[in-house]
Design an enzyme around this catalytic site. Structure first.
Site, PDB file in Angstrom:
ATOM      1  N   ARG A   1      71.541  47.342  58.262  1.00 32.09           N
ATOM      2  CA  ARG A   1      72.194  47.486  56.968  1.00 32.09           C
ATOM      3  C   ARG A   1      71.942  46.244  56.098  1.00 32.09           C
ATOM      4  O   ARG A   1      71.448  45.219  56.573  1.00 32.09           O
ATOM      5  CB  ARG A   1      73.703  47.692  57.164  1.00 32.09           C
ATOM      6  CG  ARG A   1      74.081  49.013  57.774  1.00 32.09           C
ATOM      7  CD  ARG A   1      75.557  49.075  58.129  1.00 32.09           C
ATOM      8  NE  ARG A   1      75.903  48.231  59.269  1.00 32.09           N
ATOM      9  CZ  ARG A   1      77.123  48.086  59.767  1.00 32.09           C
ATOM     10  NH1 ARG A   1      78.136  48.725  59.204  1.00 32.09           N
ATOM     11  NH2 ARG A   1      77.333  47.310  60.807  1.00 32.09           N
TER      12      ARG A   1
ATOM     13  N   LYS B   1      77.671  42.115  58.358  1.00 31.73           N
ATOM     14  CA  LYS B   1      78.290  41.646  59.593  1.00 31.73           C
ATOM     15  C   LYS B   1      78.723  40.185  59.476  1.00 31.73           C
ATOM     16  O   LYS B   1      78.294  39.456  58.583  1.00 31.73           O
ATOM     17  CB  LYS B   1      77.322  41.796  60.770  1.00 31.73           C
ATOM     18  CG  LYS B   1      77.032  43.244  61.120  1.00 31.73           C
ATOM     19  CD  LYS B   1      78.288  44.047  61.407  1.00 31.73           C
ATOM     20  CE  LYS B   1      78.987  43.629  62.685  1.00 31.73           C
ATOM     21  NZ  LYS B   1      80.225  44.402  62.924  1.00 31.73           N
TER      22      LYS B   1
ATOM     23  N   TYR C   1      82.347  41.661  56.609  1.00 32.37           N
ATOM     24  CA  TYR C   1      83.187  41.902  57.781  1.00 32.37           C
ATOM     25  C   TYR C   1      83.240  40.621  58.605  1.00 32.37           C
ATOM     26  O   TYR C   1      82.213  39.959  58.795  1.00 32.37           O
ATOM     27  CB  TYR C   1      82.617  43.028  58.648  1.00 32.37           C
ATOM     28  CG  TYR C   1      82.735  44.411  58.052  1.00 32.37           C
ATOM     29  CD1 TYR C   1      83.981  44.982  57.838  1.00 32.37           C
ATOM     30  CD2 TYR C   1      81.607  45.152  57.729  1.00 32.37           C
ATOM     31  CE1 TYR C   1      84.099  46.254  57.297  1.00 32.37           C
ATOM     32  CE2 TYR C   1      81.714  46.428  57.195  1.00 32.37           C
ATOM     33  CZ  TYR C   1      82.965  46.970  56.976  1.00 32.37           C
ATOM     34  OH  TYR C   1      83.083  48.230  56.442  1.00 32.37           O
TER      35      TYR C   1
ATOM     36  N   HIS D   1      86.093  40.170  61.489  1.00 27.24           N
ATOM     37  CA  HIS D   1      86.636  40.481  62.816  1.00 27.24           C
ATOM     38  C   HIS D   1      86.884  39.197  63.607  1.00 27.24           C
ATOM     39  O   HIS D   1      86.344  38.990  64.693  1.00 27.24           O
ATOM     40  CB  HIS D   1      85.678  41.412  63.573  1.00 27.24           C
ATOM     41  CG  HIS D   1      85.419  42.712  62.882  1.00 27.24           C
ATOM     42  ND1 HIS D   1      86.405  43.669  62.703  1.00 27.24           N
ATOM     43  CD2 HIS D   1      84.287  43.212  62.303  1.00 27.24           C
ATOM     44  CE1 HIS D   1      85.882  44.711  62.055  1.00 27.24           C
ATOM     45  NE2 HIS D   1      84.615  44.459  61.797  1.00 27.24           N
TER      46      HIS D   1
ATOM     47  N   GLU E   1      87.519  43.984  56.323  1.00 23.47           N
ATOM     48  CA  GLU E   1      88.354  44.856  57.155  1.00 23.47           C
ATOM     49  C   GLU E   1      89.841  44.708  56.917  1.00 23.47           C
ATOM     50  O   GLU E   1      90.629  45.524  57.421  1.00 23.47           O
ATOM     51  CB  GLU E   1      88.039  44.645  58.646  1.00 23.47           C
ATOM     52  CG  GLU E   1      88.496  43.324  59.233  1.00 23.47           C
ATOM     53  CD  GLU E   1      87.454  42.225  59.089  1.00 23.47           C
ATOM     54  OE1 GLU E   1      87.618  41.177  59.750  1.00 23.47           O
ATOM     55  OE2 GLU E   1      86.476  42.399  58.331  1.00 23.47           O
TER      56      GLU E   1
ATOM     57  N   ASP F   1      84.458  45.799  67.993  1.00 22.43           N
ATOM     58  CA  ASP F   1      84.419  44.700  67.018  1.00 22.43           C
ATOM     59  C   ASP F   1      85.696  43.877  67.050  1.00 22.43           C
ATOM     60  O   ASP F   1      85.693  42.690  66.682  1.00 22.43           O
ATOM     61  CB  ASP F   1      84.227  45.243  65.600  1.00 22.43           C
ATOM     62  CG  ASP F   1      82.753  45.384  65.233  1.00 22.43           C
ATOM     63  OD1 ASP F   1      81.939  44.634  65.787  1.00 22.43           O
ATOM     64  OD2 ASP F   1      82.431  46.257  64.419  1.00 22.43           O
TER      65      ASP F   1
END
Length: 371
Positions: free
Chosen positions: A15, A75, A94, A96, A118, A270
Protein backbone atom coordinates in the site's frame (compact mmCIF):
# COMPACT_ATOMS: atom_id res chain seq x y z
CA UNK A 1 2.89 22.71 3.98
CA UNK A 2 5.23 20.10 2.53
CA UNK A 3 3.54 16.70 2.71
CA UNK A 4 5.81 13.68 2.35
CA UNK A 5 4.83 10.17 1.25
CA UNK A 6 7.63 7.57 1.52
CA UNK A 7 7.65 4.03 0.20
CA UNK A 8 6.42 1.50 2.75
CA UNK A 9 9.23 -0.81 3.86
CA UNK A 10 7.44 -3.29 6.12
CA UNK A 11 7.76 -6.76 4.52
CA UNK A 12 5.26 -7.33 1.71
CA UNK A 13 3.52 -4.00 2.37
CA UNK A 14 2.36 -2.80 -1.03
CA UNK A 15 0.00 0.00 0.00
CA UNK A 16 0.94 3.67 -0.19
CA UNK A 17 -0.06 6.59 2.02
CA UNK A 18 -1.34 8.90 -0.72
CA UNK A 19 -3.08 8.20 -4.02
CA UNK A 20 -2.50 10.45 -7.04
CA UNK A 21 -6.02 11.79 -6.47
CA UNK A 22 -5.07 12.81 -2.93
CA UNK A 23 -1.95 14.53 -4.27
CA UNK A 24 -4.07 16.50 -6.73
CA UNK A 25 -6.41 17.61 -3.92
CA UNK A 26 -3.52 18.67 -1.67
CA UNK A 27 -1.85 20.57 -4.51
CA UNK A 28 -5.13 22.35 -5.22
CA UNK A 29 -5.08 23.52 -1.60
CA UNK A 30 -1.66 25.08 -2.17
CA UNK A 31 0.51 22.39 -0.56
CA UNK A 32 3.64 20.81 -1.97
CA UNK A 33 3.55 17.00 -2.04
CA UNK A 34 6.78 14.99 -2.04
CA UNK A 35 6.52 11.34 -3.10
CA UNK A 36 9.36 8.84 -2.98
CA UNK A 37 10.20 7.29 -6.33
CA UNK A 38 8.32 4.02 -6.73
CA UNK A 39 6.18 4.52 -3.62
CA UNK A 40 2.93 3.72 -5.42
CA UNK A 41 4.05 0.88 -7.67
CA UNK A 42 2.81 -1.88 -5.35
CA UNK A 43 -0.69 -0.40 -5.50
CA UNK A 44 -0.55 0.20 -9.25
CA UNK A 45 0.28 3.93 -9.21
CA UNK A 46 3.41 4.78 -11.26
CA UNK A 47 5.49 7.87 -10.64
CA UNK A 48 4.12 9.58 -13.75
CA UNK A 49 0.63 9.52 -12.21
CA UNK A 50 1.95 11.39 -9.19
CA UNK A 51 3.85 13.88 -11.35
CA UNK A 52 0.72 14.52 -13.40
CA UNK A 53 -1.15 15.18 -10.15
CA UNK A 54 1.41 17.77 -9.08
CA UNK A 55 3.81 15.84 -6.86
CA UNK A 56 7.57 16.24 -6.77
CA UNK A 57 9.30 12.86 -6.93
CA UNK A 58 12.29 12.44 -4.61
CA UNK A 59 14.80 9.59 -4.88
CA UNK A 60 14.74 8.09 -1.40
CA UNK A 61 13.15 8.11 2.03
CA UNK A 62 15.93 10.23 3.52
CA UNK A 63 15.02 13.08 1.17
CA UNK A 64 11.33 12.77 2.02
CA UNK A 65 11.87 12.77 5.79
CA UNK A 66 14.39 15.63 5.57
CA UNK A 67 12.08 17.98 3.64
CA UNK A 68 8.56 17.13 4.71
CA UNK A 69 6.64 18.95 7.43
CA UNK A 70 4.16 16.06 7.61
CA UNK A 71 4.78 12.41 6.81
CA UNK A 72 1.75 10.43 5.62
CA UNK A 73 2.21 6.65 5.68
CA UNK A 74 0.24 3.44 6.02
CA UNK A 75 2.12 1.25 8.49
CA UNK A 76 3.96 2.18 11.65
CA UNK A 77 7.44 3.62 11.00
CA UNK A 78 10.13 0.97 11.06
CA UNK A 79 13.34 1.46 13.07
CA UNK A 80 15.23 3.14 10.23
CA UNK A 81 12.35 5.49 9.56
CA UNK A 82 11.96 6.40 13.23
CA UNK A 83 15.59 7.49 13.24
CA UNK A 84 14.73 10.12 10.59
CA UNK A 85 11.78 11.67 12.44
CA UNK A 86 12.28 14.98 14.23
CA UNK A 87 10.70 17.47 16.60
CA UNK A 88 8.34 19.84 14.80
CA UNK A 89 7.37 17.19 12.24
CA UNK A 90 3.93 15.52 12.05
CA UNK A 91 3.58 11.79 11.47
CA UNK A 92 0.14 10.59 10.35
CA UNK A 93 -0.19 6.81 10.02
CA UNK A 94 -1.23 3.60 11.76
CA UNK A 95 0.88 3.18 14.90
CA UNK A 96 -0.52 0.35 17.07
CA UNK A 97 1.76 1.37 19.92
CA UNK A 98 0.30 -0.65 22.81
CA UNK A 99 2.17 -3.91 22.04
CA UNK A 100 5.30 -2.13 20.71
CA UNK A 101 7.40 -0.49 23.48
CA UNK A 102 10.39 0.03 21.19
CA UNK A 103 8.38 2.11 18.75
CA UNK A 104 6.80 4.11 21.58
CA UNK A 105 10.19 4.87 23.09
CA UNK A 106 11.74 5.98 19.79
CA UNK A 107 8.79 8.16 18.81
CA UNK A 108 9.03 9.88 22.19
CA UNK A 109 12.79 10.33 21.78
CA UNK A 110 12.34 11.83 18.30
CA UNK A 111 9.96 14.51 19.58
CA UNK A 112 7.65 13.96 16.58
CA UNK A 113 3.96 14.82 16.77
CA UNK A 114 2.49 11.42 15.94
CA UNK A 115 -1.21 10.99 15.14
CA UNK A 116 -2.52 7.42 14.94
CA UNK A 117 -5.13 6.53 12.34
CA UNK A 118 -6.53 3.77 14.54
CA UNK A 119 -7.66 6.05 17.38
CA UNK A 120 -9.21 8.89 15.38
CA UNK A 121 -12.93 8.81 16.16
CA UNK A 122 -16.18 10.07 14.65
CA UNK A 123 -19.48 11.42 15.91
CA UNK A 124 -21.09 7.96 15.95
CA UNK A 125 -18.48 6.43 18.23
CA UNK A 126 -16.71 4.74 15.33
CA UNK A 127 -13.10 4.63 14.16
CA UNK A 128 -13.33 6.01 10.60
CA UNK A 129 -9.68 5.50 9.63
CA UNK A 130 -9.56 1.96 10.98
CA UNK A 131 -12.92 0.89 9.55
CA UNK A 132 -11.96 0.58 5.85
CA UNK A 133 -8.95 -1.62 6.61
CA UNK A 134 -10.99 -3.59 9.14
CA UNK A 135 -13.53 -4.20 6.39
CA UNK A 136 -10.80 -5.44 4.05
CA UNK A 137 -9.14 -7.63 6.70
CA UNK A 138 -12.48 -9.08 7.74
CA UNK A 139 -13.38 -10.02 4.18
CA UNK A 140 -9.95 -11.56 3.66
CA UNK A 141 -9.99 -13.61 6.88
CA UNK A 142 -12.25 -16.46 5.68
CA UNK A 143 -10.40 -16.55 2.35
CA UNK A 144 -6.98 -16.97 3.94
CA UNK A 145 -8.41 -19.31 6.55
CA UNK A 146 -9.94 -21.50 3.84
CA UNK A 147 -6.56 -21.60 2.07
CA UNK A 148 -4.85 -22.59 5.33
CA UNK A 149 -7.40 -25.37 5.87
CA UNK A 150 -6.18 -27.08 2.71
CA UNK A 151 -4.17 -30.21 3.56
CA UNK A 152 -1.17 -29.09 1.53
CA UNK A 153 -0.93 -26.00 3.74
CA UNK A 154 -1.08 -27.93 7.01
CA UNK A 155 -4.82 -27.75 7.53
CA UNK A 156 -7.34 -30.48 8.20
CA UNK A 157 -8.52 -30.71 4.60
CA UNK A 158 -12.01 -29.33 5.24
CA UNK A 159 -13.84 -27.44 2.47
CA UNK A 160 -15.72 -24.63 4.21
CA UNK A 161 -18.78 -24.87 1.99
CA UNK A 162 -18.95 -28.66 2.00
CA UNK A 163 -20.60 -30.49 -0.89
CA UNK A 164 -23.93 -32.33 -1.22
CA UNK A 165 -23.93 -35.10 1.34
CA UNK A 166 -21.00 -33.64 3.33
CA UNK A 167 -21.48 -31.07 6.07
CA UNK A 168 -19.85 -27.63 5.65
CA UNK A 169 -17.11 -26.39 7.94
CA UNK A 170 -17.73 -24.52 11.17
CA UNK A 171 -16.42 -20.97 11.53
CA UNK A 172 -16.38 -19.14 14.87
CA UNK A 173 -15.93 -15.36 14.74
CA UNK A 174 -14.97 -13.74 18.05
CA UNK A 175 -16.06 -10.10 17.84
CA UNK A 176 -19.04 -8.69 15.99
CA UNK A 177 -17.67 -5.28 14.98
CA UNK A 178 -16.54 -4.19 11.52
CA UNK A 179 -14.01 -7.01 11.15
CA UNK A 180 -16.32 -9.67 12.54
CA UNK A 181 -19.33 -8.66 10.47
CA UNK A 182 -17.25 -8.57 7.29
CA UNK A 183 -15.72 -11.96 8.07
CA UNK A 184 -19.14 -13.43 8.81
CA UNK A 185 -20.54 -12.09 5.54
CA UNK A 186 -17.86 -13.82 3.47
CA UNK A 187 -17.90 -17.04 5.50
CA UNK A 188 -21.68 -17.28 5.14
CA UNK A 189 -21.30 -16.63 1.42
CA UNK A 190 -18.80 -19.50 1.22
CA UNK A 191 -21.44 -21.80 2.68
CA UNK A 192 -19.92 -22.34 6.14
CA UNK A 193 -21.80 -22.71 9.41
CA UNK A 194 -20.96 -19.44 11.18
CA UNK A 195 -21.25 -18.42 14.82
CA UNK A 196 -20.46 -14.84 15.90
CA UNK A 197 -19.70 -14.01 19.53
CA UNK A 198 -19.84 -10.52 20.99
CA UNK A 199 -20.50 -8.88 24.37
CA UNK A 200 -22.96 -6.33 23.01
CA UNK A 201 -26.47 -7.73 22.94
CA UNK A 202 -27.68 -4.85 20.71
CA UNK A 203 -24.90 -5.67 18.25
CA UNK A 204 -25.84 -9.35 18.25
CA UNK A 205 -29.43 -8.32 17.59
CA UNK A 206 -28.31 -6.20 14.62
CA UNK A 207 -26.34 -9.09 13.17
CA UNK A 208 -29.26 -11.44 13.68
CA UNK A 209 -31.51 -9.06 11.75
CA UNK A 210 -29.01 -8.43 8.96
CA UNK A 211 -28.22 -12.10 8.33
CA UNK A 212 -31.81 -13.26 8.81
CA UNK A 213 -30.97 -16.57 10.45
CA UNK A 214 -28.06 -17.48 8.17
CA UNK A 215 -25.68 -17.43 11.12
CA UNK A 216 -25.83 -18.02 14.87
CA UNK A 217 -25.14 -15.28 17.39
CA UNK A 218 -23.97 -15.98 20.92
CA UNK A 219 -23.00 -13.84 23.89
CA UNK A 220 -19.23 -13.95 24.34
CA UNK A 221 -17.93 -15.57 27.53
CA UNK A 222 -14.89 -17.73 28.16
CA UNK A 223 -17.24 -20.69 28.65
CA UNK A 224 -18.96 -20.03 25.32
CA UNK A 225 -15.63 -19.88 23.48
CA UNK A 226 -14.45 -23.10 25.14
CA UNK A 227 -17.69 -24.85 24.20
CA UNK A 228 -17.32 -23.89 20.53
CA UNK A 229 -13.64 -24.72 20.06
CA UNK A 230 -13.99 -28.53 19.73
CA UNK A 231 -16.31 -28.21 16.73
CA UNK A 232 -14.57 -25.28 15.06
CA UNK A 233 -12.66 -25.73 11.82
CA UNK A 234 -11.72 -22.04 11.82
CA UNK A 235 -11.67 -19.39 14.55
CA UNK A 236 -11.35 -15.75 13.47
CA UNK A 237 -10.15 -13.34 16.15
CA UNK A 238 -11.84 -10.02 15.41
CA UNK A 239 -11.75 -8.19 18.74
CA UNK A 240 -10.66 -4.58 19.23
CA UNK A 241 -10.05 -2.43 22.28
CA UNK A 242 -9.26 0.97 20.72
CA UNK A 243 -5.63 1.91 21.27
CA UNK A 244 -5.01 -0.93 23.72
CA UNK A 245 -3.49 -4.39 23.48
CA UNK A 246 -5.94 -7.08 22.40
CA UNK A 247 -7.20 -9.43 25.14
CA UNK A 248 -6.06 -13.07 24.94
CA UNK A 249 -9.26 -15.01 24.33
CA UNK A 250 -7.90 -18.46 23.46
CA UNK A 251 -5.09 -19.87 25.61
CA UNK A 252 -2.47 -22.39 24.58
CA UNK A 253 -4.07 -24.97 26.88
CA UNK A 254 -7.34 -24.57 24.96
CA UNK A 255 -5.69 -25.59 21.69
CA UNK A 256 -6.02 -29.17 22.98
CA UNK A 257 -9.78 -28.75 22.67
CA UNK A 258 -9.53 -28.19 18.92
CA UNK A 259 -9.32 -30.69 16.08
CA UNK A 260 -5.82 -31.15 14.57
CA UNK A 261 -5.41 -28.99 11.49
CA UNK A 262 -7.99 -26.44 12.57
CA UNK A 263 -7.12 -22.82 11.84
CA UNK A 264 -6.82 -19.64 13.93
CA UNK A 265 -6.89 -16.38 11.94
CA UNK A 266 -5.78 -13.53 14.22
CA UNK A 267 -6.94 -10.24 12.69
CA UNK A 268 -6.05 -8.51 15.99
CA UNK A 269 -2.34 -9.27 15.59
CA UNK A 270 -1.50 -5.58 15.00
CA UNK A 271 -2.62 -4.97 18.58
CA UNK A 272 -0.70 -7.93 19.98
CA UNK A 273 -3.10 -10.69 18.95
CA UNK A 274 -6.11 -12.23 20.68
CA UNK A 275 -4.76 -15.79 20.84
CA UNK A 276 -2.04 -16.58 23.39
CA UNK A 277 0.00 -18.50 20.81
CA UNK A 278 -0.09 -15.80 18.11
CA UNK A 279 2.92 -13.93 16.82
CA UNK A 280 3.15 -11.67 13.75
CA UNK A 281 3.86 -13.25 10.37
CA UNK A 282 4.24 -11.90 6.83
CA UNK A 283 2.56 -12.55 3.50
CA UNK A 284 5.73 -14.35 2.42
CA UNK A 285 5.56 -16.78 5.37
CA UNK A 286 2.03 -16.40 6.75
CA UNK A 287 1.31 -19.62 8.66
CA UNK A 288 2.81 -21.50 11.59
CA UNK A 289 1.70 -24.45 13.69
CA UNK A 290 1.38 -24.79 17.45
CA UNK A 291 0.19 -28.06 19.02
CA UNK A 292 -1.34 -29.17 15.75
CA UNK A 293 -3.32 -25.95 15.19
CA UNK A 294 -2.49 -23.74 12.22
CA UNK A 295 -2.13 -19.99 12.87
CA UNK A 296 -2.50 -17.25 10.24
CA UNK A 297 -1.22 -14.02 11.82
CA UNK A 298 -0.17 -11.65 9.03
CA UNK A 299 0.16 -8.20 10.55
CA UNK A 300 -0.81 -6.27 7.42
CA UNK A 301 -3.48 -8.40 5.81
CA UNK A 302 -4.96 -5.56 3.67
CA UNK A 303 -1.56 -5.16 2.01
CA UNK A 304 -2.36 -8.31 0.02
CA UNK A 305 -4.98 -6.34 -1.93
CA UNK A 306 -3.00 -3.14 -2.05
CA UNK A 307 -4.89 -1.29 -4.77
CA UNK A 308 -8.31 -1.72 -3.17
CA UNK A 309 -6.89 -1.04 0.28
CA UNK A 310 -4.99 2.09 -0.75
CA UNK A 311 -8.06 3.61 -2.37
CA UNK A 312 -10.28 2.74 0.60
CA UNK A 313 -7.80 4.14 3.12
CA UNK A 314 -7.16 7.22 1.02
CA UNK A 315 -10.88 8.03 0.86
CA UNK A 316 -10.97 8.03 4.67
CA UNK A 317 -7.72 9.84 5.45
CA UNK A 318 -7.82 12.64 2.85
CA UNK A 319 -10.13 15.02 4.76
CA UNK A 320 -7.89 14.75 7.82
CA UNK A 321 -4.69 15.19 5.79
CA UNK A 322 -6.12 18.36 4.29
CA UNK A 323 -7.27 19.66 7.68
CA UNK A 324 -3.81 19.14 9.18
CA UNK A 325 -2.13 20.78 6.19
CA UNK A 326 -4.57 23.68 5.77
CA UNK A 327 -4.84 24.63 9.44
CA UNK A 328 -1.61 23.31 10.91
CA UNK A 329 -1.67 20.41 13.36
CA UNK A 330 -2.30 22.51 16.47
CA UNK A 331 -5.36 24.32 15.17
CA UNK A 332 -6.69 21.19 13.45
CA UNK A 333 -6.50 19.19 16.67
CA UNK A 334 -7.88 22.06 18.74
CA UNK A 335 -10.95 22.39 16.54
CA UNK A 336 -11.65 18.67 16.01
CA UNK A 337 -11.98 16.47 19.09
CA UNK A 338 -12.23 13.38 16.88
CA UNK A 339 -8.90 14.06 15.20
CA UNK A 340 -7.45 15.04 18.59
CA UNK A 341 -8.26 11.54 19.84
CA UNK A 342 -5.60 10.29 17.43
CA UNK A 343 -2.74 12.19 19.07
CA UNK A 344 -0.25 9.62 20.36
CA UNK A 345 2.99 11.52 21.05
CA UNK A 346 4.09 15.15 21.02
CA UNK A 347 7.55 16.54 21.76
CA UNK A 348 8.53 13.64 23.98
CA UNK A 349 5.20 13.29 25.80
CA UNK A 350 2.79 10.37 25.47
CA UNK A 351 -0.84 11.33 24.84
CA UNK A 352 -2.51 7.91 24.93
CA UNK A 353 -3.93 6.47 28.14
CA UNK A 354 -4.30 2.91 26.76
CA UNK A 355 -0.67 2.85 25.60
CA UNK A 356 0.46 4.23 28.95
CA UNK A 357 -1.48 1.52 30.74
CA UNK A 358 -0.08 -1.23 28.52
CA UNK A 359 3.53 -0.10 28.97
CA UNK A 360 3.53 1.40 32.46
CA UNK A 361 4.30 4.92 31.26
CA UNK A 362 3.13 8.40 32.22
CA UNK A 363 0.87 10.26 29.86
CA UNK A 364 -0.75 13.67 29.40
CA UNK A 365 -4.15 14.49 27.94
CA UNK A 366 -3.99 15.74 24.33
CA UNK A 367 -5.73 18.96 25.39
CA UNK A 368 -2.88 19.72 27.77
CA UNK A 369 -0.23 19.06 25.14
CA UNK A 370 -1.68 21.18 22.37
CA UNK A 371 -2.33 24.16 24.63
Amino acid sequence: MKIGCPTEIKPQEFRVGLTPEAVREAAAHGHEVLVQAGAGLGAGFPDQDYRAAGARILPDAAAIFAEADMIVKVKEPQAGERAMLRRGQVLFTYLHLAPDPAQTRELLESGVTAIAYETVTDGRGGLPLLAPMSEVAGRLAPQVGAWTLQKANGGSGVLLGGVPGVRPGNVVVIGGGVVGAAAARVAVGMGANVTVLDRSVPRLSELDDVFMGRLTTQYATQAAIADLLPGADMVIGAVLVPGAAAPKLVTRAQLRLMKPGSVLVDVAIDQGGCFETSHPTTHQDPVFEVDGIMHYCVANMPGAVARTSTRALGNATLPFVLALADKGWRRALSEDAHLRAGLATHEGALASAPVAAAQGLDWQAPEALIG
